[in-house]
Design a protein around this motif. Structure first.
Motif, short mmCIF file in Angstrom:
data_model
loop_
_atom_site.label_atom_id
_atom_site.label_comp_id
_atom_site.label_asym_id
_atom_site.label_seq_id
_atom_site.Cartn_x
_atom_site.Cartn_y
_atom_site.Cartn_z
N CYS A 212 13.77 42.64 -13.59
CA CYS A 212 13.86 41.92 -12.38
C CYS A 212 14.55 40.60 -12.47
CB CYS A 212 12.53 41.89 -11.92
SG CYS A 212 11.58 40.27 -12.52
N VAL A 213 15.35 40.21 -11.35
CA VAL A 213 15.83 38.94 -11.38
C VAL A 213 14.92 38.12 -10.25
CG1 VAL A 213 18.04 39.53 -11.87
CG2 VAL A 213 17.46 39.67 -9.42
N ALA A 214 14.77 36.87 -10.45
CA ALA A 214 13.88 36.20 -9.47
C ALA A 214 14.13 34.67 -9.14
CB ALA A 214 12.35 36.08 -10.27
N VAL A 215 13.94 34.42 -8.02
CA VAL A 215 14.41 33.07 -7.75
C VAL A 215 13.30 32.29 -6.94
CG1 VAL A 215 16.98 33.63 -7.61
CG2 VAL A 215 15.33 33.69 -5.63
N PRO A 216 13.37 30.88 -7.35
CA PRO A 216 12.40 30.01 -6.39
C PRO A 216 12.58 30.09 -4.93
CG PRO A 216 13.55 28.76 -7.75
CD PRO A 216 14.23 29.94 -8.12
N LEU A 217 11.55 29.96 -4.18
CA LEU A 217 11.81 30.23 -2.68
C LEU A 217 11.02 28.79 -2.16
CD1 LEU A 217 12.33 31.71 -0.20
CD2 LEU A 217 10.26 32.49 -0.27
N TYR A 218 12.20 28.07 -1.62
CA TYR A 218 11.72 26.63 -0.97
C TYR A 218 11.49 26.78 0.55
CZ TYR A 218 13.29 25.08 -5.45
OH TYR A 218 13.45 24.83 -6.84
N LEU A 219 10.19 26.73 1.00
CA LEU A 219 9.64 26.94 2.60
C LEU A 219 9.71 25.44 3.01
CD1 LEU A 219 7.69 30.12 2.38
CD2 LEU A 219 10.36 29.97 3.21
N ALA A 220 8.63 24.75 2.37
CA ALA A 220 8.32 23.61 3.06
C ALA A 220 9.12 22.28 2.40
CB ALA A 220 6.84 23.42 2.75
N SER A 221 9.49 22.27 1.34
CA SER A 221 9.97 21.33 0.61
C SER A 221 11.26 21.74 -0.22
CB SER A 221 9.17 20.63 -0.45
OG SER A 221 9.75 20.08 -1.48
N PRO A 222 12.27 20.68 -0.02
CA PRO A 222 13.69 21.28 -1.14
C PRO A 222 13.46 20.90 -2.28
CG PRO A 222 13.68 18.69 -0.11
CD PRO A 222 12.32 19.39 0.62
N SER A 223 12.38 20.26 -3.05
CA SER A 223 12.11 20.00 -4.29
C SER A 223 10.97 20.74 -4.92
CB SER A 223 12.08 18.55 -4.63
OG SER A 223 10.85 18.20 -3.82
#
Length: 259
Positions: A212-223
């Motif tokens: 798989c490939v995976a990326v972080p998801l930023y919903l509430a904060s840009p950091s």
């Protein structure tokens, strides 16, 4: 005038509540249910105690008995669990993204969060047709160090070898496959690569034959990531190189879904 409850009474009630909860947790892991004797063996508690706990759960609708007399989760438990899951803000925002990714790639899409040393799958979308469905489940766990979603999230927290060593502590990293990182230096190297390229990979490190490939998801904060999204596939059908080659499309779909 009735006697006031003593501290000992309170402690006994607390232990009793703990036992009811332990029976509930054990029962939740048994999709086909279990007999009273099986629950006694699994919880290592006296038969009378387990029977009382199951009776309490039945009265609350959290457990019931099927036609065989086996105890299974009750409909009220399932109603509460699904209602809570559907109402979570992250579910409302994440599900459309996962649906679009699954439609685009015809592969299994996960959303997971970091919980201690593990990742917990909060959402999963299987392809509607034409692909093998993976065995992962919503609420299921896997070690963070061996999964793509886990490394995508750890890479945002563990920036140095010292950070990685402190996170591992005196544990031994489980070797899920021959490709799993089991040392601090190796895990540190893989997390550094994840930060450099902007996504994580699982090259059959958690389960043989699955990448798989995976990326972080930023919903509430840009950091601070809310979790991570992965596109997972059977390696013989969709090689890791194909998933990596599609990473820009994955980023675009996520960006559109969070903007």
């Amino acid at each position: 005038m009735p006697d006031r409850p003593s501290a000992t009474d309170g402690e006994e009630r607390l232990v009793g509540a703990d036992r009811v909860l332990s029976v509930l947790v054990e029962l939740a892991g048994l999709s086909h249910g279990a007999s009273l004797d099986e629950m006694v063996q699994r919880t290592r508690s006296p038969k009378a105690t387990v029977h009382r706990a199951l009776a309490s759960l039945r009265r609350a609708g959290l457990a019931k008995q099927d036609a065989r007399g086996h105890y299974i989760l009750g409909d009220e438990f399932l109603r509460l669990a699904f209602a809570h899951h559907e109402a979570r803000p992250e579910h409302i925002r994440v599900r459309p993204i996962l649906d679009r990714l699954s439609e685009r790639f015809s592969e299994t899409i996960h959303f997971a969060v970091l919980d201690g040393y593990d990742v917990v799958y909060r959402e999963k979308v299987d392809p509607t047709s034409g692909a093998v469905r993976l065995s992962s489940t919503i609420g299921g766990r896997n070690p963070a160090h061996s999964t793509g979603v886990g490394k995508a999230l750890l890479a945002t927290r563990l920036h140095s070898l010292a950070d990685v060593e402190a996170w591992i502590g005196d544990r031994t990293l489980e070797q899920r496959t021959p490709r799993t990182a089991t040392s601090a230096p190796e895990l540190h190297r893989r997390l550094a690569e994840t930060r450099e390229r902007g996504f994580a990979v699982d090259d059959q490190e958690n389960e043989a034959g699955i990448n798989c490939v995976a990326v972080p998801l930023y919903l509430a904060s840009p950091s601070e990531p809310s979790g991570a999204v992965s596109v997972s596939a059977v390696a013989y059908r969709t090689p890791l190189a194909d998933l990596i080659g599609a990473i820009d499309q994955i980023h675009d779909i996520i960006r559109e879904g969070t903007s």
